[in-house]
Design a protein around this motif. Structure first.
Motif, short mmCIF file in Angstrom:
data_model
loop_
_atom_site.label_atom_id
_atom_site.label_comp_id
_atom_site.label_asym_id
_atom_site.label_seq_id
_atom_site.Cartn_x
_atom_site.Cartn_y
_atom_site.Cartn_z
N SER A 155 0.85 -1.19 0.00
CA SER A 155 0.00 0.00 0.00
C SER A 155 0.89 1.24 0.00
CB SER A 155 -0.92 -0.01 1.22
OG SER A 155 -0.16 -0.12 2.41
N ASP A 156 1.56 1.47 -1.13
CA ASP A 156 2.53 2.56 -1.23
C ASP A 156 2.07 3.68 -2.15
OD1 ASP A 156 2.60 1.23 -3.61
OD2 ASP A 156 4.74 0.81 -3.61
N GLY A 157 0.76 3.68 -2.47
CA GLY A 157 0.24 4.68 -3.40
C GLY A 157 0.14 4.16 -4.82
N HIS A 158 0.94 3.13 -5.12
CA HIS A 158 0.92 2.52 -6.46
C HIS A 158 0.08 1.25 -6.49
CE1 HIS A 158 4.14 5.21 -7.73
NE2 HIS A 158 4.93 4.77 -6.77
N CYS A 159 -0.63 0.94 -5.39
CA CYS A 159 -1.23 -0.39 -5.24
C CYS A 159 -2.20 -0.74 -6.37
CB CYS A 159 -1.89 -0.53 -3.87
SG CYS A 159 -2.99 0.83 -3.44
N MET A 160 -3.04 0.22 -6.80
CA MET A 160 -4.01 -0.08 -7.87
C MET A 160 -3.28 -0.44 -9.16
SD MET A 160 -6.95 2.34 -9.53
CE MET A 160 -5.81 3.01 -10.75
N TYR A 161 -2.26 0.32 -9.48
CA TYR A 161 -1.50 0.07 -10.71
C TYR A 161 -0.71 -1.24 -10.60
CZ TYR A 161 -2.69 4.95 -11.51
OH TYR A 161 -3.37 6.13 -11.65
N ARG A 162 -0.20 -1.53 -9.40
CA ARG A 162 0.53 -2.79 -9.21
C ARG A 162 -0.42 -3.98 -9.38
NH1 ARG A 162 5.59 -1.75 -7.52
NH2 ARG A 162 5.99 0.07 -6.18
N ALA A 163 -1.67 -3.83 -8.92
CA ALA A 163 -2.64 -4.91 -9.07
C ALA A 163 -2.94 -5.16 -10.55
CB ALA A 163 -3.92 -4.56 -8.31
N VAL A 164 -3.11 -4.08 -11.31
CA VAL A 164 -3.34 -4.23 -12.75
C VAL A 164 -2.11 -4.84 -13.42
CG1 VAL A 164 -3.76 -2.97 -14.90
CG2 VAL A 164 -5.00 -2.33 -12.82
N GLU A 165 -0.95 -4.38 -13.02
CA GLU A 165 0.31 -4.91 -13.55
C GLU A 165 0.39 -6.42 -13.32
OE1 GLU A 165 5.06 -3.84 -13.10
OE2 GLU A 165 3.76 -3.75 -11.34
N ASP A 166 0.03 -6.85 -12.11
CA ASP A 166 0.05 -8.27 -11.76
C ASP A 166 -0.90 -9.07 -12.65
OD1 ASP A 166 0.55 -10.56 -9.68
OD2 ASP A 166 -1.62 -10.40 -9.83
N GLN A 167 -2.13 -8.55 -12.85
CA GLN A 167 -3.11 -9.27 -13.65
C GLN A 167 -2.70 -9.35 -15.12
OE1 GLN A 167 -6.46 -10.65 -12.31
NE2 GLN A 167 -4.71 -10.75 -10.93
N LEU A 168 -2.10 -8.29 -15.63
CA LEU A 168 -1.65 -8.31 -17.01
C LEU A 168 -0.51 -9.31 -17.21
CD1 LEU A 168 -1.66 -4.48 -17.84
CD2 LEU A 168 -3.28 -6.22 -18.64
N THR A 169 0.38 -9.40 -16.24
CA THR A 169 1.47 -10.37 -16.31
C THR A 169 0.91 -11.79 -16.33
OG1 THR A 169 2.95 -8.86 -15.14
CG2 THR A 169 3.57 -11.19 -15.17
N GLU A 170 -0.14 -12.02 -15.51
CA GLU A 170 -0.80 -13.33 -15.50
C GLU A 170 -1.34 -13.68 -16.88
OE1 GLU A 170 -1.87 -15.86 -13.02
OE2 GLU A 170 0.04 -15.10 -12.28
N ARG A 171 -1.78 -12.68 -17.62
CA ARG A 171 -2.39 -12.91 -18.94
C ARG A 171 -1.37 -12.87 -20.07
NH1 ARG A 171 -5.82 -11.42 -15.42
NH2 ARG A 171 -8.06 -11.69 -15.63
N GLY A 172 -0.10 -12.75 -19.72
CA GLY A 172 0.95 -12.77 -20.74
C GLY A 172 1.07 -11.49 -21.53
N ALA A 173 0.54 -10.38 -20.95
CA ALA A 173 0.65 -9.09 -21.64
C ALA A 173 1.18 -8.05 -20.67
CB ALA A 173 -0.72 -8.67 -22.19
N PRO A 174 2.40 -8.23 -20.19
CA PRO A 174 2.92 -7.37 -19.12
C PRO A 174 3.12 -5.92 -19.55
CG PRO A 174 4.67 -8.73 -20.01
CD PRO A 174 3.40 -9.23 -20.63
N ARG A 175 2.82 -5.02 -18.62
CA ARG A 175 3.16 -3.60 -18.76
C ARG A 175 3.68 -3.13 -17.42
NH1 ARG A 175 -1.05 -0.32 -22.69
NH2 ARG A 175 -1.72 -2.10 -23.97
N SER A 176 4.67 -2.27 -17.45
CA SER A 176 5.29 -1.82 -16.21
C SER A 176 4.41 -0.80 -15.50
CB SER A 176 6.66 -1.20 -16.48
OG SER A 176 6.50 0.04 -17.16
N LEU A 177 4.67 -0.64 -14.22
CA LEU A 177 3.97 0.35 -13.41
C LEU A 177 4.10 1.75 -14.03
CD1 LEU A 177 2.64 1.30 -10.69
CD2 LEU A 177 4.96 1.42 -9.78
N LYS A 178 5.32 2.08 -14.48
CA LYS A 178 5.57 3.41 -15.07
C LYS A 178 4.75 3.58 -16.34
CE LYS A 178 9.39 6.44 -16.44
NZ LYS A 178 10.86 6.55 -16.59
N GLU A 179 4.69 2.53 -17.17
CA GLU A 179 3.90 2.61 -18.41
C GLU A 179 2.43 2.83 -18.11
OE1 GLU A 179 5.61 -0.14 -21.89
OE2 GLU A 179 5.30 -1.23 -20.01
N LEU A 180 1.90 2.07 -17.15
CA LEU A 180 0.48 2.17 -16.82
C LEU A 180 0.12 3.56 -16.33
CD1 LEU A 180 -0.05 -1.28 -15.04
CD2 LEU A 180 -0.94 -0.59 -17.27
#
Length: 273
Positions: A155-180
Motif C-alpha cells: 500500500s505505497d500509493g501505487h497499489c491499484m496500478y501494481r494490481a493491474v500490472e500483476d493481472q496483465l502479467t498473468e495474462r501474458g501481456a505485461p506492462r510496467s507500473l511506469k507505463e500504466l
C-alpha cells in the motif's frame, strides 16, 4: 567481565520467548482452519483471545511475585535506617543502597517493555475481531467461490496500478507500473471532457481549472498518487479490457470499455476491502 542478568531481565526474556512461541502456535492454528469456514473461524478467534489472555495473566502473576520478593529487601533497608540490624547486615544494606538506582532503572525498563508487549498482544487480538479482519474474511469467501485468491500488494500509493500490472502479467501481456501510470495520465489529458466534470476543488466545490487538471494528470503519471474509479476508467480504455473490482461489503464494480461488449473471460480482476 560479563554482566550478570537481573531477575527482572531474565523474567522479561522468558516472557518474550513465551509470547513468541504463542504467536507461532496461533499461526499454526490459523493455517489449520479454512478461511471460508465462518463457524470455525469464529471459534478460532475466541480460542486465540483466551490463550493470549491466559498468558497475559500468567505474566502479570509472575511479575507480581517478583516485585513482592523485592519488597522484602526494601523492608530490610528501612530497618537499617532505625538501627535494627547489626553491623554485618548494615554492610549488605549499604551495597543494596548503592545499586538501588540502577535496579530502579532496570525495573522501569522491564515494566515499559512489558507494557509495550501487552499493547501489541491486545492489538493483535483486536485485529482478529476487528472490522478489517472480518471484511478480509468476507472478501476471501467471495474470491474462493470464484476460485480466486488474494495477492498481497504494497500500500505505497501505487497499489491499484501494481494490481493491474500483476493481472496483465498473468495474462501474458505485461506492462510496467511506469507505463500504466503514463498511459493513464495521457488518456485522461486527451479525453478531458470525460473526466473534468468529476474533479472538483474540495474547499470550494468548483470544477478543476485546466491548470489544476494538468497538475492532476502530472501527479497520476509521476508520483505515488492513489488511483480511483476515474483512473480505472482510463486504464480500461487504454488496455481495451473490462476491469472488475470485487469488494467485501458491496457488489462488484465492472468498468466496461466504450464501444465493446463485456467479456468476463478476459476481464482484469482487482479486489479491495
Amino acid at each position: 567481565m560479563e554482566e550478570v542478568e537481573t531477575a527482572e531481565e531474565l523474567l522479561a526474556k522468558q516472557h518474550r520467548k513465551e509470547k513468541k512461541d504463542l504467536q507461532a502456535k496461533i499461526q499454526i492454528m490459523k493455517n489449520a482452519v479454512p478461511k471460508n469456514d465462518k463457524k470455525r473461524r469464529k471459534q478460532l478467534t475466541e480460542d486465540i483471545a483466551k490463550l493470549e489472555a491466559e498468558l497475559t495473566q500468567k505474566h502479570d502473576n509472575e511479575l507480581k511475585q517478583l516485585q513482592d520478593s523485592s519488597s522484602v529487601e526494601e523492608v530490610s533497608n528501612a530497618m537499617d535506617s532505625v538501627g535494627l540490624v547489626d553491623d554485618e547486615e548494615k554492610t549488605d544494606s549499604s551495597k543494596q543502597t548503592r545499586t538501588s538506582k540502577a535496579q530502579k532503572r532496570r525495573d522501569k525498563k522491564a515494566a515499559l517493555e512489558k507494557e509495550r508487549e501487552s499493547r501489541i498482544a491486545e492489538a493483535e487480538v483486536e485485529n482478529l475481531a476487528g472490522s478489517r479482519h472480518q471484511e478480509g474474511l468476507k472478501l476471501s469467501q467471495k474470491l474462493m467461490e470464484r476460485q480466486l485468491q488474494i495477492r498481497e500488494i504494497s500500500s505505497d500509493g501505487h497499489c491499484m496500478y501494481r494490481a493491474v500490472e500483476d493481472q496483465l502479467t498473468e495474462r501474458g501481456a505485461p506492462r510496467s507500473l511506469k507505463e500504466l501510470r503514463a498511459q493513464t495520465a495521457q488518456y485522461m489529458r486527451s479525453h478531458a471532457d470525460d473526466f473534468l466534470p468529476f474533479l472538483t476543488d474540495p474547499n470550494s466545490g468548483d470544477m478543476y481549472t485546466a491548470d489544476e487538471f494538468e497538475k492532476y494528470c502530472n501527479d497520476v503519471a509521476d508520483t505515488a498518487a492513489w488511483g480511483g474509479q476515474l483512473e480505472l476508467k482510463a486504464l480500461s480504455q487504454v488496455l481495451q479490457l473490462p476491469i472488475e473490482v470485487i469488494q467485501a461489503e458491496s457488489p462488484s464494480i465492472i468498468i466496461v470499455t466504450c464501444g465493446m461488449l463485456m467479456d468476463l473471460v478476459n476481464t482484469t480482476t482487482l479486489w479491495s476491502l
